[in-house]
Design a protein around this motif. Structure first.
Motif, mmCIF file in Angstrom:
data_model
loop_
_atom_site.group_PDB
_atom_site.id
_atom_site.type_symbol
_atom_site.label_atom_id
_atom_site.label_comp_id
_atom_site.label_asym_id
_atom_site.label_seq_id
_atom_site.Cartn_x
_atom_site.Cartn_y
_atom_site.Cartn_z
ATOM 1 N N VAL A 94 0.871 -1.177 0.000
ATOM 2 C CA VAL A 94 0.000 0.000 0.000
ATOM 3 C C VAL A 94 0.907 1.225 0.000
ATOM 4 C CG1 VAL A 94 -2.004 1.116 1.036
ATOM 5 C CG2 VAL A 94 -1.594 -1.323 1.435
ATOM 6 N N VAL A 95 0.767 2.051 -1.029
ATOM 7 C CA VAL A 95 1.657 3.196 -1.221
ATOM 8 C C VAL A 95 1.005 4.445 -0.629
ATOM 9 C CG1 VAL A 95 2.829 4.630 -2.928
ATOM 10 C CG2 VAL A 95 2.579 2.162 -3.321
ATOM 11 N N ALA A 96 1.742 5.149 0.221
ATOM 12 C CA ALA A 96 1.249 6.386 0.832
ATOM 13 C C ALA A 96 1.948 7.570 0.168
ATOM 14 C CB ALA A 96 1.522 6.390 2.333
ATOM 15 N N ARG A 97 1.145 8.407 -0.520
ATOM 16 C CA ARG A 97 1.699 9.589 -1.189
ATOM 17 C C ARG A 97 1.156 10.876 -0.568
ATOM 18 N NH1 ARG A 97 0.482 8.744 -7.323
ATOM 19 N NH2 ARG A 97 -1.470 7.895 -6.473
ATOM 20 N N GLY A 240 -3.814 5.572 -2.217
ATOM 21 C CA GLY A 240 -4.666 6.297 -1.278
ATOM 22 C C GLY A 240 -6.141 6.097 -1.548
ATOM 23 N N SER A 241 -6.525 6.016 -2.826
ATOM 24 C CA SER A 241 -7.943 5.794 -3.138
ATOM 25 C C SER A 241 -8.422 4.454 -2.611
ATOM 26 C CB SER A 241 -8.161 5.882 -4.656
ATOM 27 O OG SER A 241 -7.376 4.920 -5.330
ATOM 28 N N SER A 242 -7.531 3.467 -2.562
ATOM 29 C CA SER A 242 -7.894 2.156 -2.003
ATOM 30 C C SER A 242 -8.221 2.262 -0.521
ATOM 31 C CB SER A 242 -6.751 1.166 -2.196
ATOM 32 O OG SER A 242 -6.331 1.102 -3.536
ATOM 33 N N MET A 243 -7.566 3.202 0.155
ATOM 34 C CA MET A 243 -7.812 3.378 1.585
ATOM 35 C C MET A 243 -9.223 3.892 1.855
ATOM 36 S SD MET A 243 -4.182 4.954 2.871
ATOM 37 C CE MET A 243 -2.644 4.480 2.078
ATOM 38 N N LEU A 244 -9.841 4.483 0.840
ATOM 39 C CA LEU A 244 -11.216 4.941 0.992
ATOM 40 C C LEU A 244 -12.214 3.841 0.678
ATOM 41 C CD1 LEU A 244 -10.927 8.447 -0.724
ATOM 42 C CD2 LEU A 244 -10.447 7.795 1.643
ATOM 43 N N LEU A 258 -8.316 12.163 4.596
ATOM 44 C CA LEU A 258 -8.037 12.168 3.157
ATOM 45 C C LEU A 258 -9.317 12.410 2.362
ATOM 46 C CD1 LEU A 258 -5.931 11.647 0.884
ATOM 47 C CD2 LEU A 258 -6.671 9.244 0.942
ATOM 48 N N ARG A 259 -10.399 11.756 2.745
ATOM 49 C CA ARG A 259 -11.671 11.947 2.041
ATOM 50 C C ARG A 259 -12.130 13.401 2.149
ATOM 51 N NH1 ARG A 259 -15.651 8.883 -0.047
ATOM 52 N NH2 ARG A 259 -14.688 6.930 0.679
ATOM 53 N N ARG A 260 -11.978 13.997 3.324
ATOM 54 C CA ARG A 260 -12.386 15.402 3.484
ATOM 55 C C ARG A 260 -11.579 16.306 2.557
ATOM 56 N NH1 ARG A 260 -12.555 13.901 9.015
ATOM 57 N NH2 ARG A 260 -10.482 14.808 9.376
ATOM 58 N N VAL A 274 -13.231 5.837 -7.356
ATOM 59 C CA VAL A 274 -12.014 5.207 -7.862
ATOM 60 C C VAL A 274 -11.335 4.392 -6.767
ATOM 61 C CG1 VAL A 274 -9.687 5.641 -8.745
ATOM 62 C CG2 VAL A 274 -11.627 6.959 -9.625
ATOM 63 N N ASN A 275 -10.976 3.178 -7.113
ATOM 64 C CA ASN A 275 -10.023 2.397 -6.330
ATOM 65 C C ASN A 275 -8.840 2.148 -7.259
ATOM 66 O OD1 ASN A 275 -8.595 0.613 -4.702
ATOM 67 N ND2 ASN A 275 -9.876 -1.143 -5.246
#
Length: 374
Positions: A94-97, A240-244, A258-260, A274-275
């Motif tokens: 899981v990549v954190a940018r 990051g989109s996967s984290m949502l 992140l969503r906010r 998007v994932n």
């Protein structure tokens, strides 16, 4: 196949549908010594079971889904040994940018421990997967996740089942109706003590009342097969989109933050649900996706803007502009508020579906729970 010739004795179980959920129930039935007939309308699995990432995303699940995913992992490894299914224990990176994404991974690591979540520095991330170093905050390895050769897995499992004593595989045989002890097909009647209907997103075609009560609709995905010269990606890669999307991460404070921020800065990502993730096929091409749209009856049109959004994200993630699209397709799966549908239809008849995008991840864990109730 001109017609169905009934066995002298009814099968212990008839499974309607030879996608991964139906096959999982057949595999479990065989393990319990039951005779099984699997009936499938197509000549081979062509639905969600082959149009996915080939990603058993275990650690990012929660609750019931996590329990099923953990149990399914053992069966996938058994299918690798016995059925020749291509399965790799290479985990997920899981990549954190962004700072919020790194915070979400730290929260998950604190909750699950190092055996399930190993935090990575930016240098460790780039040493593991070929992503761009610019703007990288770090990442995490989820070592329990699996990679499955999704284009061949269902076929390999079906072929293996066909060699088991007491198993019949009936292809190109549409099911017209089910009732107590009976499945009516376009080729004749089948008799069985138990019937498990695993029709996926087409449940409403066969049992519309069950689909209505469960609130089942279809989820449409846009996905791509992309060729990038010289790229090698062993694990699955989430962003990051996967984290949502995945519940164990989506529930963290970091993911909520992140969503906010994306509500104002990246609304197009949220609007397309998007994932953005990728996996690599055995031949080297990348499977890239995906976007999500929901309806009972879906529009048949792909949107080029959504593919371009996925490609732009992939270019930014890899730091590469030389992406060539090889294939584009739409995936469809059943979606409902409860991710697992288990509905009694009649005595001895049960409808089962994974009503979320985690059929490959959980089906082999769900099936034993279903059979326990029969």
């Amino acid at each position: 196949m001109a017609g169905v010739t009934p066995n002298s004795e009814p099968a212990d179980m008839i499974v309607v549908g030879a996608g991964i959920v139906g096959l999982a129930h057949a595999v479990e039935a065989v393990a319990r010594g039951l005779s099984v007939t699997v009936v499938e309308r197509d000549a081979r699995a062509v639905g969600a079971s082959v149009r996915n990432f080939g990603h058993a995303c275990i650690t990012a699940q929660e609750g019931e889904a996590l329990a099923y995913a953990r149990r399914a992992r053992d069966t996938w490894l058994r299918m690798a040994r016995e059925a020749g299914v291509g399965v790799r224990e290479c985990g997920t990176v899981v990549v954190a940018r962004a700072a919020e994404e790194a915070a979400a991974l730290e929260e998950l690591a604190a909750d699950r421990g190092a055996e399930e979540v190993r935090l990575l520095s930016p240098a460790q991330v780039t040493a593991t997967v070929p992503v761009a170093a610019e703007g990288l905050h770090g990442g995490a390895l989820l070592p329990l996740d699996l990679r499955v050769d999704q284009r061949r897995a269902a076929g390999a499992i079906a072929d293996w089942l066909a060699t088991r004593p007491g198993v019949r595989m009936l292809w190109s045989t549409p099911v017209l109706g089910v009732e107590v002890g009976l499945v009516r097909t376009g080729r004749g009647e089948l008799h069985g003590r138990h019937v498990v209907v695993c029709a996926g997103h087409d449940l409403d075609r066969l049992l519309p009342g069950v689909a209505d009560e469960a609130g089942v609709q279809r989820c449409l995905l846009q996905m791509l097969q992309v060729r990038v010269p010289g790229v090698r990606v062993e694990p699955a890669v989430l962003t990051g989109s996967s984290m949502l999307r995945y519940p164990a991460l989506a529930g963290t404070d970091g993911a909520r933050a992140l969503r906010r921020r994306w509500t104002t800065e990246r609304p197009e990502m949220l609007a397309a649900v998007v994932n953005h993730m990728l996996t690599q096929e055995p031949g080297g091409d990348l499977v890239v996706g995906d976007t999500h749209a929901y309806a009972r009856t879906l529009d048949p049109w792909s949107q080029e803007a959504l593919d371009e959004l996925l490609l732009a994200e992939t270019r930014a993630l890899l730091g590469r502009d030389d992406l060539a699209v090889v294939r584009r397709w739409q995936g469809v799966y059943a979606s409902a508020a409860d991710p697992f549908l288990r509905a009694p239809v009649a005595p001895g008849v049960t409808a089962v579906a994974v009503t979320s995008g985690i059929g490959m991840t959980t089906a082999f864990g769900l099936a034993p729970a279903v059979l326990d109730t029969l």
